[in-house]
Design an enzyme around this catalytic site. Structure first.
Site, short mmCIF file in Angstrom:
data_model
loop_
_atom_site.label_atom_id
_atom_site.label_comp_id
_atom_site.label_asym_id
_atom_site.label_seq_id
_atom_site.Cartn_x
_atom_site.Cartn_y
_atom_site.Cartn_z
N ASP A 73 60.68 128.48 28.20
CA ASP A 73 61.28 129.87 28.20
C ASP A 73 62.46 130.14 27.69
OD1 ASP A 73 62.58 129.13 30.11
OD2 ASP A 73 61.30 130.27 31.78
N SER A 74 62.94 131.19 27.61
CA SER A 74 64.62 131.37 27.02
C SER A 74 65.40 131.41 28.14
CB SER A 74 64.44 132.94 26.55
OG SER A 74 64.25 133.53 27.36
N GLY A 75 64.96 131.19 29.40
CA GLY A 75 65.89 131.49 30.60
C GLY A 75 66.19 132.70 31.13
N GLY A 76 65.73 133.72 30.39
CA GLY A 76 65.92 134.99 30.97
C GLY A 76 65.41 135.35 32.22
N ASP A 135 50.68 130.33 31.99
CA ASP A 135 51.46 129.26 32.91
C ASP A 135 51.56 130.05 34.18
OD1 ASP A 135 53.42 130.99 31.88
OD2 ASP A 135 54.57 129.62 33.63
N CYS A 177 34.78 118.13 41.75
CA CYS A 177 35.84 117.88 40.80
C CYS A 177 35.57 116.40 40.34
CB CYS A 177 36.95 118.10 41.61
SG CYS A 177 38.54 117.75 40.84
N CYS A 197 38.64 114.69 39.48
CA CYS A 197 40.02 114.29 39.38
C CYS A 197 40.16 112.88 40.29
CB CYS A 197 40.91 115.42 39.74
SG CYS A 197 41.02 115.29 41.69
N CYS A 230 39.82 113.51 44.21
CA CYS A 230 38.39 113.76 44.56
C CYS A 230 37.64 112.49 44.51
CB CYS A 230 38.01 115.07 43.88
SG CYS A 230 38.70 116.42 44.38
N HIS A 267 44.96 117.49 41.69
CA HIS A 267 43.74 117.96 42.07
C HIS A 267 43.80 119.65 41.50
CE1 HIS A 267 40.15 119.98 43.54
NE2 HIS A 267 40.91 121.01 44.04
ZN LIG Z 1 39.86 117.16 42.48
#
Ligand SMILES: [Zn+2]
Length: 405
Positions: free
Chosen positions: A115-118, A294, A332, A334, A337, A363
Site C-alpha cells: 500500500d502507499s502508506g496513506g 487482504d 482442514c 493445514c 489441524c 490455520h
Molecule cells: Zn487447520
C-alpha cells in the site's frame, strides 16, 4: 517446491497496449452469469496468481509468526501484502533497495503488493497535516517529521520492488459529511493523477514490471464513489483498488460502496478491495466483482486465540476445549489441524507460548486461502450462485450456535 499451477506463464497477446506496456496483465477465465463474480489469472513478474485471491498481510516484511517457507510451501500463498509506511520508517526503503528490493531482503519468491502508506498515516500518526502537495506526519516510532507526496510514495515502492503498488490516497474516517467527502475524494483523484504521471515517467526508460493501482475513495456516498471511479478510469491503470472500507462503518454499507462502482471499473483489469473481510464476507465481495482482498483478521485474530473453522468460530481459551482431542477443524488440511489437538492448542495459548501464534496463524490463513480456492473453483464450474447461497445459510446457522463465539 510449488505445483506448476503457480509457475510463471507466458505473457498473453493482449499485454501490449498503446500507452505503455502493461506492467502486469490480467486474464479473465470465467464470469458468473448471475452475480458479478469472476475468476482470472493475474500475471506478475513473480508468478501467476489465480483470482479471486486473498493476500496475507506481512506488515513489516513478515507475516507475523510464519516463515517464508510456511507461506510459500505449506500454505501456497502466491502473493502477500506489505506496508510502505512501516518499511519506509524502519528499516528504510534505501536499505531494502541496497538488497535489491523487498523480495530479496525477505527472501520471498512470490508476488508482493504494497500500500502507499496513506492509510497508516491517517490511522497511526496522531500529528499529520494534509496539504495539496501531500501529507506531513510524525513517525509513531520516534516522533520524527516525514512527508509523503504522490511522487515520493511511488519512488519508495519502486525501491521496494513491489509487483503491485498503490497511489497515495486520503482515507477519511467514518462518518464524514458529503462536502468533506467530496473535497477528500477530489484530492485523492488529483494525487492519483500526479502519482501516475510520475510513475509513467519513471518506468518509461526501463519498465520494471511493477504496476500502480489508483484507489477509489469517496467516503460512503455512492455518487462520490462513482465520480471518483469514472475519473480514475481515465488514467488507464493496470488495476484498481477500492479503499476507505473497514473504517467503522456497518458492513452492508461497505458492500454497497463496492457495488456502486463495479460497472464503472474496467472489466479487463483486476479490482482489489482493501482491508476486507470476515470469512463469510469473502464470497460477498467476490459476488460484487472483487478479485483481490487482504485483511489482518486471520492473522491478528489467530494471535488472540480466535480461530475460523468450517464449522464457525472457535475461541480456544474456552474451557470446553481443555481436554478436547479433536483437531481445530476436521475438514482442514493445514499443518496445525493434521498434527495437534484443540487441547494442546488451548494449553499453548493459556501458557503464553510463541508456538501458539504460529500454529494458529497457519490455520487461519489456510482457512482464508481455502475459501478463496473454493470460490474460484465454483466460479470456474459455474456453481458460484449455489456456493454463495450455501455460505449465507451456513453463516446464519453458525452465528447462532451457542459456544461457537
Ligand atoms: Zn487447520
Amino acid at each position: 517446491m510449488r505445483s506448476a499451477a503457480f509457475g510463471r506463464r507466458g505473457i498473453p497477446r493482449d499485454f501490449i497496449q498503446s500507452r505503455l506496456p502493461r506492467q502486469i496483465s490480467f486474464t479473465l477465465e470465467a464470469e458468473c452469469p448471475e452475480t458479478r463474480a469472476r475468476a482470472g489469472i493475474l500475471h506478475t513478474a513473480h508468478g501467476d496468481i489465480p483470482t479471486p485471491i486473498f493476500m496475507p498481510v506481512g506488515t513489516q516484511g513478515t507475516v507475523k509468526g510464519l516463515s517464508q517457507r510456511d507461506l510459500w510451501e505449506d500454505l501456497q500463498a502466491p502473493i502477500i501484502l506489505s506496508n510502505t509506511y512501516h518499511l519506509y520508517l524502519r528499516p528504510g526503503h534505501e536499505l531494502i533497495g541496497q538488497f535489491g528490493g523487498l523480495h530479496q531482503f525477505m527472501n520471498w519468491p512470490g508476488a508482493i503488493l504494497t500500500d502507499s502508506g496513506g492509510y497508516q498515516v491517517f490511522s497511526l500518526s496522531e500529528l499529520r497535516r494534509v496539504t495539496e502537495e501531500g501529507v506531513t506526519f510524525q513517525s509513531h516510532l520516534d516522533g520524527a517529521t516525514h512527508r509523503f507526496t504522490p511522487a515520493s510514495t511511488v519512488d519508495v515502492q519502486l525501491a521496494l520492488g513491489s509487483d503491485v503498488m498503490m497511489v497515495l490516497d486520503e482515507c477519511p474516517p467514518y462518518p464524514v459529511g458529503h462536502e468533506f467527502g467530496r473535497a477528500s475524494m477530489e484530492r485523492t483523484v488529483r494525487w492519483a493523477q500526479q502519482a501516475l504521471e510520475h510513475y509513467n515517467g519513471r518506468i518509461a526508460a526501463s519498465p520494471p514490471r511493477q504496476a500502480l493501482f489508483p484507489i477509489v475513495q469517496g467516503s460512503f456516498f455512492a455518487d462520490l464513489r462513482r465520480e471518483c471511479a469514472r475519473r480514475l478510469v481515465e488514467l488507464d491503470a493496470d488495476g484498481y483498488a477500492v479503499g476507505g472500507l473497514s473504517v467503522g462503518e456497518p458492513r452492508p454499507l461497505s458492500m454497497e460502496m463496492v457495488e456502486a462502482t463495479e460497472d464503472i471499473l474496467p472489466r479487463d483489469r483486476p479490482r482489489y478491495a482493501m482491508g476486507v473481510g470476515m470469512p463469510h464476507e469473502l464470497a460477498e465481495y467476490v459476488a460484487r466483482g472483487i478479485d483481490m482482498m487482504d485483511c489482518v483478521l486471520p492473522t491478528r485474530n489467530a494471535r488472540n486465540g480466535w480461530l475460523f473453522t468450517s464449522e464457525g468460530r472457535v475461541v480456544i481459551k474456552h474451557a470446553a476445549h481443555r481436554d478436547d482431542p479433536r483437531p481445530l477443524d476436521p475438514e482442514c488440511k493445514c499443518y496445525t489441524c493434521r498434527n495437534h489437538s484443540r487441547a494442546y492448542l488451548r494449553h499453548l495459548f493459556q501458557a503464553g507460548e510463541m508456538l501458539f501464534a504460529s500454529l494458529a496463524t497457519r490455520h487461519n490463513l489456510q482457512r482464508y486461502l481455502d475459501i478463496m480456492r473454493e470460490i474460484r473453483q465454483s466460479i470456474l464450474l459455474g456453481q458460484f450462485p449455489q456456493y454463495l447461497r450455501t455460505t449465507r445459510e451456513r453463516h446464519t446457522l453458525t452465528s447462532t450456535v451457542p459456544g461457537q463465539v
